[in-house]
Design a protein around this motif. Sequence first.
Motif, PDB file in Angstrom:
ATOM      1  N   GLN A  80     162.930 139.693  54.957  1.00 28.83           N
ATOM      2  CA  GLN A  80     163.473 139.843  53.606  1.00 28.83           C
ATOM      3  C   GLN A  80     162.716 139.034  52.561  1.00 28.83           C
ATOM      4  N   SER A  81     162.067 137.959  52.974  1.00 27.08           N
ATOM      5  CA  SER A  81     161.470 137.057  51.987  1.00 27.08           C
ATOM      6  C   SER A  81     160.424 137.735  51.124  1.00 27.08           C
ATOM      7  N   VAL A  82     159.756 138.746  51.663  1.00 30.29           N
ATOM      8  CA  VAL A  82     158.721 139.437  50.892  1.00 30.29           C
ATOM      9  C   VAL A  82     159.300 140.074  49.633  1.00 30.29           C
ATOM     10  N   MET A  83     160.579 140.437  49.649  1.00 35.60           N
ATOM     11  CA  MET A  83     161.199 141.067  48.485  1.00 35.60           C
ATOM     12  C   MET A  83     161.428 140.082  47.342  1.00 35.60           C
ATOM     13  N   TYR A  84     161.342 138.789  47.647  1.00 32.54           N
ATOM     14  CA  TYR A  84     161.585 137.764  46.634  1.00 32.54           C
ATOM     15  C   TYR A  84     160.297 137.221  46.033  1.00 32.54           C
ATOM     16  N   ARG A  85     159.155 137.685  46.521  1.00 28.79           N
ATOM     17  CA  ARG A  85     157.877 137.156  46.049  1.00 28.79           C
ATOM     18  C   ARG A  85     157.208 138.126  45.086  1.00 28.79           C
ATOM     19  N   LEU A 442     158.551 130.304  45.549  1.00 26.40           N
ATOM     20  CA  LEU A 442     158.815 131.589  44.890  1.00 26.40           C
ATOM     21  C   LEU A 442     158.522 131.559  43.398  1.00 26.40           C
ATOM     22  N   THR A 443     158.059 130.425  42.885  1.00 26.06           N
ATOM     23  CA  THR A 443     157.765 130.329  41.454  1.00 26.06           C
ATOM     24  C   THR A 443     156.386 130.917  41.160  1.00 26.06           C
ATOM     25  N   ASP A 444     156.124 131.120  39.870  1.00 25.76           N
ATOM     26  CA  ASP A 444     154.845 131.684  39.430  1.00 25.76           C
ATOM     27  C   ASP A 444     153.791 130.611  39.192  1.00 25.76           C
ATOM     28  N   ALA A 445     154.233 129.424  38.848  1.00 21.05           N
ATOM     29  CA  ALA A 445     153.340 128.297  38.617  1.00 21.05           C
ATOM     30  C   ALA A 445     154.022 127.051  39.153  1.00 21.05           C
ATOM     31  N   LEU A 446     153.227 126.150  39.719  1.00 25.26           N
ATOM     32  CA  LEU A 446     153.812 125.015  40.429  1.00 25.26           C
ATOM     33  C   LEU A 446     153.136 123.717  40.015  1.00 25.26           C
ATOM     34  N   VAL A 447     153.975 122.701  39.728  1.00 24.40           N
ATOM     35  CA  VAL A 447     153.511 121.351  39.444  1.00 24.40           C
ATOM     36  C   VAL A 447     154.039 120.456  40.561  1.00 24.40           C
ATOM     37  N   LEU A 461     153.126 127.982  51.250  1.00 22.60           N
ATOM     38  CA  LEU A 461     154.004 129.145  51.408  1.00 22.60           C
ATOM     39  C   LEU A 461     153.807 130.163  50.290  1.00 22.60           C
ATOM     40  N   GLY A 462     153.694 129.662  49.064  1.00 24.70           N
ATOM     41  CA  GLY A 462     153.591 130.557  47.923  1.00 24.70           C
ATOM     42  C   GLY A 462     152.193 131.030  47.617  1.00 24.70           C
TER      43      GLY A 462
END
Length: 532
Positions: A80-85, A442-447, A461-462
């Motif tokens: 299911q995780s692919v649907m959240y990315r 699952l975010t678009d940009a990461l700090v 992971l992302g």
Amino acid sequence: MAKPKPGARAGGVVRIVLLLSVPLLLLLLLSGDRRLLKASDSEFLGLINRTASGERSYDKLLGGLLADGFDERSCRSRYQSVMYRRRPGRRPPAYLVSKLRQQEALQRRCGPGTAAYGHALEQLRSGKSGGDTVGAQDCRYLVSISYRGLGNRILATASAFLYAVLTGRVLLVDPSNEMGELFCEPFHGTTWLLPPGFPLASYTNFSISTAESYGNMLRNKVIRTDAAGDVPAFLYVHLDHDATEQDKFFFCDEDQRVLRNIPWLVMRTDNYIVPGLFLVAGFQEELGRLFPEPDTVFHHAVRYLFHPSNHVWGLVARYYDAYLATAQQRVGIQVRVFGSQPNSPELLEQITRCTQKEGLLPEVLLAAADPVAPGPSRKTKAVLVTSLKSWYYEKLKGMYWERAAATGEAVSVQQPSHEEFQRSGARSHDAKAWAEIYLLSLTDALVTTAWSTFGYVAQGLGGLRPWVMYRPDNETHVPDPPCGRDVSMEPCFHAPPFYDCRLKRGADTGKIVPQVQHCIDMSWGLKIVHRG
């Protein structure tokens, strides 16, 4: 709508979309699947070709990285995780996929409950290697000790797995610290958890002083790399942060030739040791075939191995749907506090300087200025803050509540939990930590914060190359610049060797092979990069 024929030109699809966009949008709205509406433009084109027939474009096997055949109810996150990315991640090479299927077959043939495993345990109890028997040659084992924080445990297990794949060993994970409760089984038809009754009863207490450690056996000349001798039934590999130079000879070819013949290895590390494996000449060709893009090693390993259990996945999915799903952009901020000041104005300033300088968060208008009028096209941005403390979240949330964003965006700031202090091994604490790592991915940009294994796992992971907030020289100093874009999404190896095995002398191991260089957040650490 009929499916396009293979090889059909994309331009024709675009024209159809333009002509039928309104009916299709209504169809999507009526379908009840909100994730179809959250797709990017490229994903949208793929999804609409399947809307009429009810098919989905989600690649639940991640390009063959994952094996099919699992009971989806036992581990909902696996498929299911692919649907959240929003981003699909890097595609695994065909050779890596075939190697993973071979490893799975090895785990089933030699894993717990098999005759081969029972035979190997008997040899271990007897203290004999059994090196002259076919069974011992077929089935060799690597036991990974689980300890320290969740991020460290994930990095250690991923490292052990990759070493097992390279050397043809069965991976068995110490079940301590709720490893079976946090993660689903990655291997179909067997288990990766070490069962009760392991003959080395005190293995979880092995340390730098353990007589059977490879470093101590070398130092005491129990084992020699230049002469044949008796092969012990097991060896302990100590690659923790306090490992000695002799322990780190593990990353030398002649030492790997010794280790190859030992049926049981027990490994303790709190590091991501994979950059060190690239220094072993005997592994380099195989690593090149497995990972033509070297900076994807951890990305593929962590997506293959670590699937949240159903309880943790429920935390992830519910939070995502409530706070992140509808935002046009998602920004993750991972805050690790070092030192004695839990609520640091300097760290808060570093966060705001970094995110605003890099265009990740908007600046705010002065209090006296008129706010930007909202409208139907107003952009929305969701900010996910993870920290043991709530102070940073409260300050960021207050900043965007009390003042309008200069860009006119609607900015919401959320934090799932604040446990106040780390409690490694506590079930509820680790479940929340694992859920938050996954949400960050699952975010678009990461700090992220320098030196943080928590952030390393999220970026892998992302498939995200994060902005890393540099660690200040002292607690009252804001670094300038406050952050920098990382050179790859790979974790940093914090305690690498400083030895050239070929020249047999100390060396800068960040300059030996092109795939490995020093980390931007830890000058002596090693990181895998792609220079292609």
